[in-house]
Enzyme design. Structure first.
Site, PDB file in Angstrom:
ATOM      1  N   GLY A  21       0.810  -1.209   0.000  1.00 36.69           N
ATOM      2  CA  GLY A  21       0.000   0.000   0.000  1.00 36.69           C
ATOM      3  C   GLY A  21       0.842   1.257   0.000  1.00 36.69           C
ATOM      4  O   GLY A  21       2.003   1.247   0.411  1.00 36.69           O
ATOM      5  N   VAL A  28       3.437   1.022   2.914  1.00 36.81           N
ATOM      6  CA  VAL A  28       3.359  -0.111   3.834  1.00 36.81           C
ATOM      7  C   VAL A  28       3.914  -1.345   3.135  1.00 36.81           C
ATOM      8  O   VAL A  28       3.535  -1.649   1.998  1.00 36.81           O
ATOM      9  CB  VAL A  28       1.915  -0.361   4.299  1.00 36.81           C
ATOM     10  CG1 VAL A  28       1.870  -1.534   5.271  1.00 36.81           C
ATOM     11  CG2 VAL A  28       1.335   0.892   4.947  1.00 36.81           C
ATOM     12  N   LYS A  47       5.718   0.306   8.165  1.00 38.24           N
ATOM     13  CA  LYS A  47       5.165   1.540   7.595  1.00 38.24           C
ATOM     14  C   LYS A  47       6.315   2.531   7.456  1.00 38.24           C
ATOM     15  O   LYS A  47       6.914   2.954   8.451  1.00 38.24           O
ATOM     16  CB  LYS A  47       4.061   2.098   8.482  1.00 38.24           C
ATOM     17  CG  LYS A  47       3.533   3.442   8.009  1.00 38.24           C
ATOM     18  CD  LYS A  47       2.180   3.784   8.633  1.00 38.24           C
ATOM     19  CE  LYS A  47       1.065   3.190   7.813  1.00 38.24           C
ATOM     20  NZ  LYS A  47      -0.275   3.702   8.202  1.00 38.24           N
ATOM     21  N   ASP A 152      -7.362   9.990  14.112  1.00 35.94           N
ATOM     22  CA  ASP A 152      -7.476   9.657  12.693  1.00 35.94           C
ATOM     23  C   ASP A 152      -8.331   8.405  12.503  1.00 35.94           C
ATOM     24  O   ASP A 152      -7.996   7.524  11.711  1.00 35.94           O
ATOM     25  CB  ASP A 152      -6.079   9.468  12.080  1.00 35.94           C
ATOM     26  CG  ASP A 152      -6.113   9.432  10.552  1.00 35.94           C
ATOM     27  OD1 ASP A 152      -7.112   9.908   9.972  1.00 35.94           O
ATOM     28  OD2 ASP A 152      -5.150   8.927   9.944  1.00 35.94           O
TER      29      ASP A 152
END
Length: 489
Positions: A21, A28, A47, A152
């Site tokens: 990703g 990621v 990440k 978030d």
């Protein structure tokens, strides 16, 4: 260096396998830890922050602090964080690898077919609320609240595993992003405004109730299959968050359960004092709703939905990870074999390299050096022997039991072994030549053994030396005495 990351790159003790990703602030990767070599080796998620974020000194400091803080959160509904690191100016976070997909992907894929069943949506949000409450309740050694707020909460940061587990991810990252310069933040926050609480959108201090509001937005979206706050621009989206009308779910879907509607609307109260004060309170209300409706949603039900909607995508990624692991294992194996291969110019056979000499017994590689040394010694010490042949009485052809050797060291070993075998034969032949007199030559001189003492009157004038040499006849002392008496008569 972020743009240069590729499969096989090492970040600290983690080897990157596959990028799964890329977002506005990070990429990621699936990775493995150094030392994991089994087929069932433990995978982790890495990440990697984008370069423009890592270049901000304030962000770097805040990122380290927040990640180290949230790494202490331990709950089944929160992704474990193992730590944060830097490698050649690359800032990264190590996390638990969750095989599955995000709630964002589940919503997008399900929307193309049919909405997610409301009971499963309620179960997902209830478990996410449980994870949120655990994070909000994180305390220090003195027992005081650490004040953790996610900031978030969105479908992107809710993960669903293939076993049906629900896990929250990325605690602390939003707080670290609050330290970024405005120019850097513009691209990172794009698309996140629609999940902010009113107090967060206006820059006011936030607490756990802000996360409750954001989770209420996700619940609304899951159960109505419609985004709550979405404007044409980010500015319009923020206006909707602050003052836009929040429609009743029953106006969108008349069959929407009234009790569930009241839960959703309470979570979305703009007045922080009128919404649920804790995530645990929201979780309790949702579970009570399922109980009142006599609905049981096992983990297998969540896992089954994920498999039906995104199963092909997950399987494709699983195969890609296995392929990456296989390729890296093969590369590592080839590299280790290359290191073990001998240098052609300085090869010394080992005990595992057996050398077979035709017509003789096998000789291990460890004996080759002894034969070689013996051949050099025999060159200097062997006397010349007439009529002695310097070629061995058997073939000295060699067969090296080693796969794929180079011709240069084969020739070298053949020469050394052949010469050594010839030297051994010469040495044995020479010793035999010293013991056996040649035809027509005098017998070799050997030390005489002392004869038994005799009386002076009877001692013979001379007596041959007694010897054990088979080429010289022996005469006993008694026979010599009888011969002397016969002569006197």
């Amino acid at each position: 260096m972020t743009s240069e990351l590729s499969k096989g790159t090492w970040l600290g003790d983690c080897e990157l396998l596959l990028r799964i990703g890329r977002g506005g602030m990070a990429t990621v990767w699936v990775a493995r830890r150094k030392g994991d070599t089994s087929e069932q080796e433990r995978l982790i998620a890495v990440k990697v922050m984008l370069a423009d974020l890592a270049d901000e000194p304030e962000f770097r400091k805040m990122f380290h602090d927040e990640v180290n803080l949230v790494s202490r959160i331990r709950h089944p509904n929160v992704v474990d964080v193992y730590g944060v690191g830097e490698h050649q100016n690359v800032l990264y976070m190590l996390m638990e690898w969750v095989e599955g997909d995000s709630l964002h992907t589940l919503i997008a894929e399900a929307g193309r077919r049919r909405p997610i069943p409301p009971e499963i949506a309620v179960r997902i949000i209830a478990e996410a609320a449980a994870g949120l409450h655990a994070a909000h309740e994180l305390r220090d050694a003195a027992g005081d609240l650490e004040g953790v707020v996610h900031r978030d909460i969105s479908p992107h940061n809710v993960l669903i595993s293939t076993s049906g587990d629900v896990k929250l991810v990325d605690f602390g990252v939003a707080k670290a992003m609050g330290r970024l310069s405005e120019a850097t933040r513009v691209g990172q926050l794009k698309g996140k405004f629609g999940y902010m609480s009113p107090e967060q959108a206006t820059g006011r201090p936030v607490d756990r109730r802000s996360d409750v509001f954001s989770l209420g937005i996700v619940l609304f979206e899951l159960t109505t299959n419609r985004r709550l706050f979405r404007g044409e621009t980010d500015v319009e989206t923020l206006k909707l968050v602050l003052s836009g009308q929040i429609p009743k779910p029953t106006r969108i879907d008349p069959s929407y359960p009234p009790r569930l509607e009241s839960i959703v609307l309470k979570a979305l109260r703009r007045d922080v004092n009128k919404r649920y004060q804790t995530a645990a309170a929201l979780e309790r209300e949702l579970n009570d709703y399922l109980s009142a409706e006599r609905i049981v949603v096992p983990r297998s039900g969540v896992a089954g939905l994920l498999k039906r909607v995104t199963g092909a995508r997950i399987e494709q990624r699983r195969k890609a990870v296995r392929s990456a692991l296989k390729a890296l294992r093969g590369r590592a194996r080839a590299a280790s074999q290359q290191e073990l291969l001998p240098n052609d110019s300085a090869f010394t056979p080992t005990g595992r390299d057996r050398i077979t000499v035709t017509g003789a017994s096998s000789v291990t590689g460890s004996q080759v050096s002894q034969i070689s040394a013996l051949s050099q010694l025999s060159q200097a010490s062997l006397p010349s022997v007439p009529n002695a042949s310097r070629s061995p009485p058997f073939s000295s052809s060699l067969e090296i039991a080693r796969s794929g050797p180079s011709s240069s060291w084969i020739g070298y070993v053949i020469g050394v072994i052949g010469f050594g075998v010839a030297a051994v034969v010469l040495l044995l032949y020479g010793q035999r030549a010293e013991r056996v007199p040649l035809p027509g030559s005098a017998p070799p001189l050997v030390p005489a053994r002392a004869a038994p003492s005799l009386p002076a009157s009877k001692a013979p004038e001379s007596a041959p030396s007694a010897t054990s040499d088979p080429g010289v006849p022996t005469v006993g002392v008694e026979e010599l005495g009888r011969d002397a008496r016969a002569k006197r008569r």
